[in-house]
Write a protein that holds these residues in place. Structure first.
Motif, short mmCIF file in Angstrom:
data_model
loop_
_atom_site.label_atom_id
_atom_site.label_comp_id
_atom_site.label_asym_id
_atom_site.label_seq_id
_atom_site.Cartn_x
_atom_site.Cartn_y
_atom_site.Cartn_z
N CYS A 14 -37.36 23.00 16.66
CA CYS A 14 -38.01 22.25 17.72
C CYS A 14 -39.49 22.62 17.77
O CYS A 14 -39.89 23.70 17.33
CB CYS A 14 -37.33 22.46 19.07
N VAL A 15 -40.28 21.69 18.31
CA VAL A 15 -41.73 21.83 18.29
C VAL A 15 -42.27 21.55 19.68
O VAL A 15 -41.82 20.62 20.36
CB VAL A 15 -42.37 20.85 17.29
N ALA A 16 -43.25 22.32 20.10
CA ALA A 16 -44.04 22.02 21.30
C ALA A 16 -45.49 21.89 20.87
O ALA A 16 -45.98 22.65 20.03
CB ALA A 16 -43.88 23.13 22.33
N THR A 119 -39.33 8.21 18.51
CA THR A 119 -40.73 8.61 18.65
C THR A 119 -41.52 8.50 17.34
O THR A 119 -42.65 8.01 17.35
CB THR A 119 -40.88 10.01 19.26
N PRO A 120 -41.00 8.94 16.18
CA PRO A 120 -41.78 8.71 14.96
C PRO A 120 -41.94 7.23 14.62
O PRO A 120 -42.95 6.83 14.06
CB PRO A 120 -41.00 9.46 13.88
N ALA A 121 -40.94 6.42 14.97
CA ALA A 121 -41.09 4.98 14.78
C ALA A 121 -42.22 4.45 15.66
O ALA A 121 -43.00 3.58 15.23
CB ALA A 121 -39.78 4.26 15.11
N ILE A 122 -42.34 4.97 16.88
CA ILE A 122 -43.44 4.60 17.76
C ILE A 122 -44.78 4.98 17.12
O ILE A 122 -45.74 4.20 17.12
CB ILE A 122 -43.29 5.29 19.13
N ASN A 291 -44.41 15.95 8.63
CA ASN A 291 -43.50 16.56 9.60
C ASN A 291 -43.98 16.42 11.05
O ASN A 291 -43.27 16.81 11.97
CB ASN A 291 -43.31 18.04 9.28
N ASN A 292 -45.18 15.88 11.25
CA ASN A 292 -45.69 15.73 12.61
C ASN A 292 -45.40 14.36 13.22
O ASN A 292 -45.84 14.07 14.34
CB ASN A 292 -47.21 15.96 12.63
N GLY A 297 -45.48 11.03 17.95
CA GLY A 297 -44.84 9.96 18.73
C GLY A 297 -44.58 10.39 20.16
O GLY A 297 -44.76 9.61 21.11
N ALA A 298 -44.14 11.64 20.34
CA ALA A 298 -43.91 12.15 21.70
C ALA A 298 -45.22 12.19 22.48
O ALA A 298 -45.27 11.82 23.67
CB ALA A 298 -43.28 13.53 21.64
#
Length: 309
Positions: A14-16, A119-122, A291-292, A297-298
């Motif tokens: 997970c990423v913040a 979100t990556p699609a966004i 990978n971002n 997207g988020a």
């Protein structure tokens, strides 16, 4: 300066991250954590990192937080389980209130929720495609297989959200593996996620990277991903299909997926881009953001939340 925060909850990592409100694609600070099987610990780590950033940048600096999570998740705002991860196959994460944790930790900050594949699609549709890419499908292949769908300017929700990674498919000729999904066995995820591929090869998931490109496991994965891309093409007619996730770090999979896509389509959908290698390379491709993609997207969702308040 005003900042927005993004959280990407993946099955393994997970990423913040934060960015300024006007530039979600430019990440100011970013940190990765192991997702693990203890939600309270993982969510505490993410909250703690954002709280550190609040101290660094100012108590009023965060204007919105967007969370992109593996699923299934409940996106229905009228539901008592809104903001929860629900019936996921990931051990320990069933029925976990994700949004509630962040709302409690940051009571003055709007929190929005979405799938980690929408979100990556966004991001691809909004930043990369502009008006050119209205219909975008994003597939992640890793601990799970997820499919995000962005149609005519919006991510698809509906009854729940797309779960095409659990599309049940016919078994590849001569494939004797029974499938590893605890719900469906021979769905796409059960046939090609990292655990399934590792089981086929007789290695640990962490050892998949040691297998040569010539190993049969990659041909099998390419077949099922080709099946998935054909089915999504027939169902959704996207402008582009983007593949990401840990398993897709094996670049030969793109070639094998496209080859099987072409064979399975068999000339039925007769458009120009399917007739050449260059066209297929543009249609089935990796993310421009690497990978971002999910975290950007988020952050885009967080920006939208600020603009709507």
């Amino acid at each position: 300066m005003a900042y927005i925060a993004g959280i990407e909850l993946g099955g393994t990592t997970c990423v913040a991250a934060i960015s300024d409100v006007e530039n979600p694609e430019i990440i100011v600070e970013r940190k990765e954590f192991n997702t693990g099987n203890v939600p309270a610990s993982t969510l505490s780590n993410l909250v703690g990192f954002l709280q550190q950033l609040l101290k660094k940048y100012g108590a009023e600096s965060f204007k919105a937080i967007a969370i992109a999570s593996f699923g299934p998740i409940d996106l229905r705002k009228e539901s008592p389980k809104y903001g929860y991860i629900t019936s996921t196959p990931k051990p320990g994460w069933q029925n976990v209130d994700v949004v509630g944790v962040f709302m409690k930790a940051f009571p003055k900050v709007p929190v929005v929720f979405e799938t980690d594949v929408n979100t990556p699609a966004i991001a691809e549709a909004t930043i990369t495609g502009g008006s050119r890419l209205q219909n975008v499908v994003y597939i992640t292949v890793g601990t799970g297989v997820g499919v995000g769908v962005h149609i005519n300017g919006s991510p698809v929700h509906g009854l729940l959200h797309p779960e095409a990674g659990h599309m049940i498919v016919g078994v590849m000729p001569a494939d004797t593996y029974p499938g590893g999904c605890p719900f469906h066995k021979n769905c796409i995820e059960g046939m090609v996620n990292s655990n399934a591929l590792a089981a086929r090869a007789g290695v640990q998931p962490s050892e998949l990277g040691t297998l040569p490109d010539s190993h049969r496991v990659w041909e099998i994965a390419g077949y099922y991903l080709g099946v998935l891309c054909v089915n999504l093409t027939y169902l959704l007619s996207p402008d582009v299909i983007i593949l990401g996730g840990g398993v897709m770090q094996r670049n030969v999979l793109f070639e094998k997926c496209r080859k099987n896509f072409k064979q399975l389509n068999a000339g039925y959908v007769l458009v120009e881009k399917f007739q050449t290698d260059e066209g297929l390379n543009e249609y089935i491709c990796g993310s421009k953001f690497g990978n971002n993609a999910g975290i950007i997207g988020a952050l885009l969702m967080a920006k939208s939340a600020v603009k709507s308040t």
